[in-house]
Design a protein around this motif. Sequence first.
Motif, PDB file in Angstrom:
ATOM      1  N   LEU B 206       0.837  -1.205   0.000  1.00 46.67           N
ATOM      2  CA  LEU B 206       0.000   0.000   0.000  1.00 46.67           C
ATOM      3  C   LEU B 206       0.869   1.251   0.000  1.00 46.67           C
ATOM      4  N   PHE B 208       3.812   1.791  -1.112  1.00 44.15           N
ATOM      5  CA  PHE B 208       4.450   2.101  -2.384  1.00 44.15           C
ATOM      6  C   PHE B 208       3.454   2.452  -3.484  1.00 44.15           C
ATOM      7  N   ARG B 209       2.194   2.414  -3.151  1.00 45.11           N
ATOM      8  CA  ARG B 209       1.198   2.927  -4.089  1.00 45.11           C
ATOM      9  C   ARG B 209       0.704   4.312  -3.673  1.00 45.11           C
ATOM     10  N   SER B 210       1.230   4.833  -2.580  1.00 42.51           N
ATOM     11  CA  SER B 210       0.842   6.175  -2.164  1.00 42.51           C
ATOM     12  C   SER B 210       1.721   7.200  -2.874  1.00 42.51           C
ATOM     13  N   THR B 214       5.495   6.546  -4.134  1.00 46.95           N
ATOM     14  CA  THR B 214       5.849   6.752  -5.533  1.00 46.95           C
ATOM     15  C   THR B 214       7.035   7.701  -5.637  1.00 46.95           C
TER      16      THR B 214
END
Lengths: 535, 342
Positions: B206, B208-210, B214
């Motif tokens: 999660l 690394f998807r924020s 990023t």
Amino acid sequence: MNMDTDNSVLRFENVGKSFFGNRVLKDISFSLDKGHILGLVGENGAGKSTMMKILFSMDDIRDTGGFEGAIYLDDKKLNFSNPMDAINAGIGMVHQEFSLIPGFTATENILLNREFTKKSVVSTVLGKKLSTLDRHKMNLSAKEVIELLGVNLEPDMLVSDMPVGHKQFVEIAREVNREKVRVLIFDEPTAVLTESEAEILLKALRKLADRGVAIIFISHRLHEIVDICDSVLVLRDGELVKNVTKEENYTVQDLAKWMVGRNVENKSSARKKVLENENDIVMEIKNLWVNMAGELVDDVSLSIKRGEFLGIGGLAGQGKLGIPNGIMGLAEAGGAVTFNGRQFALNAPKTALDLKLAFVSEDRRGFGLLLDEPIYWNVTFSAMQVMNKYLKRYVGLRLRDDKEMRQTAQKYIDSLEIRCVSEKQKVRELSGGNQQKICLARAFDLEPEVLFVSEPTRGIDIGAKSLVLQALRRYNEENGVTIVMVSSELEELRSICDRIAIISDGKVAGILNSSEASEKFGLLMAGLSAEKEGA
Amino acid sequence: MTAAIKKIGWPRMIISVFLLALFISCPFAGVNYQFAITDVIGRFGMNLVLILSLVPMIQAGCGLNFGVPLGIVSGAFGAVCSIELNATGLFGIFTAMVIACAFAFVIGFLYGFILNRIKGDEMIISTYCSFAFVGFMCMAWVRLLPFKNAILIYGYGGNGMRPQVPLSENWAQILDKFLHFKIGPIIEVPVGMLLFGALCCFCMWLFFRSKLGTAMTAAGSNPEYARAAGVNVDKMRLVSVVMSTTIAAIGMIVYYQHYTFVQLYMTPMNLMLPTVAAVLIGGAALRKATIPNVIIGTFLYQGITTVGPMVAGSAFADIADALRLVISNGMILYALTRKEHR
């Protein structure tokens, strides 16, 4: 086919090549005479580099089954088994990338592995490898070749301290300095040079040719080809579409037409839109100084009008590149810059971006791209960080919306004609022109009010070049975005900009309308004061 | 075929085949494969979070975290504190984690500060940091910490902590026992520990998807690009180091509760190379690591180092440990030399 072999140094006979059934070169025949300069032009992927690889017998040619046809050097059929054979036979090549040792001086680089040596006690006992360098003789030799090139270059200077143009000259000097060099290949030698440096180089090429060296000159700058080549080969999709000599009086437009197989628009059409308000200043730059290596800006004051397409030109090292880098916070800067009437802090990239300024850097691989990430990341990353685009709420958490990112990327791939497999392809795998288009897409996606573009056409082929310029022009006209374009190529600036500011010695030498005569620009570039300032 | 192998990667291919061969040879070597499976699952769960902790620093461009002992020591500190406080059960492990995280946060901050000053040499400097800090903490274990709990202190003399502190009175295997079940008489599945690991992996995914995650990835991929896009690269690196150190501390608590002992003094150094090697075996590069890299790497590495000794140990004594060293150091060498091709 045996015509005039007395003078012929290099001859290709029906040379062809295909990689795994994919034909990249077909039936190429030509002959190159002693002391002649042969131009080789073609779009990226037309087969130029494959031809050179065949000549040098590079690994990837031999590993994929060799080539068809035959190559003769001095009427002897070539049978090289590796690039060293080609070099020993007297074929030299100046590459686009620098293969220099940064910590060595110009002399040491030029004479690398060919140093003059003196005998010493140690070498007498332990062998020739340990003899001392004859620095004096080396310097003389280096000086001689530098003089031959006609460039102002210190032999004792470290390569790491040199501006890009000088590095290129050192690279060239090294090839030229070799004894018994018969054929020299120049692959885009002027791509990193300014116009004046390029001129020096072209003169040097002529001098070399007069000494009997045969030269193959590869360049995207077609006017250079027209200027110095005795004959020109035009490649298109692996085929030799034209082989013309100087006597046939071809023009740059002819070459461009043959290369792309269609007419290339050279002159830009008249502006569709005139500025709404000539006195509406979007950005006011006062006494800007920028500390950027090799591009010092001393004291620049400049007003940028809303909606205009402003060019910034000048010779390399005079500071034109420093201006956008300073304003965008990428290089240390000082002075007062006001945007929409409000002064903002320099040295802070985020501040500049938040104000809706955007920048396409001249250093594409450095500042411009995430080479190991997919296209859609490259296009959308800045907008996500600056404007919080492409973030979606999932149960209270704001997460990246990959789908929307990919859609945006796809939109730009279509509108800018980016050639790629898909939006998920790694940017490293794309050609220079397509990488540049991605840099543009990224800047466009920031929806800037003022867009700085630095050297947007450096090192990309003619087809991509016109697409890039057209895209910028369209963006300026359709969206009303103010664009400031920095370029070393004056003609390019004149074809697209409304006004052009010429930077000399870190200051604005003068601002001219693009329609002014070229002599006026020339005078400004030479640092002579402007007779009159443009409107 | 070759394309498929390329995608999986030769090292992973070879190690998977090797691991399979080890399992097949279990009966011949007189090893009960049910024990082997239980051990592999257990060691997988106990190391997963620790190895996961490397991801933020790799992604942010700080390289392989040879400073993982800093996080490990923080975990140990949290664990001994909870024992000193006589905290037991779920409350006990929670106390340990909170103290460990707080400690790791401070240490990670200082460590990140150092790493930001020596960009480009992170891996060598982080190794030095490990040695220095672990050494310092040895003094703390012996003298500096005013702990009195009898479980912690050497039985004779009443001074200094034991090298191996038992957790049996506090929170040993507390995660393991949650929803724990058995397959047959021998194979045990520590569901709680695996769930906890999965939860950590999911949170990392999660993150690394924020937007922050990023930005961190971009800062690692090309710092100049990130800076031009308005990202504060030094801050990203600092955040990544603090994250890595803190997660390592949590990972270590998971490790200890399964192992049922807290190991002090120089033992954290013994975990440094295996941790790094595991993520590399999983396919991570110097600047890129994914959650699947972590999971695959943990499984393969722990699989080899658990089953390898069992099988080899029955054939030739003592070769097992040598084998483990060859694999972990070999993988690190492989990854470091591969850097040049990129």
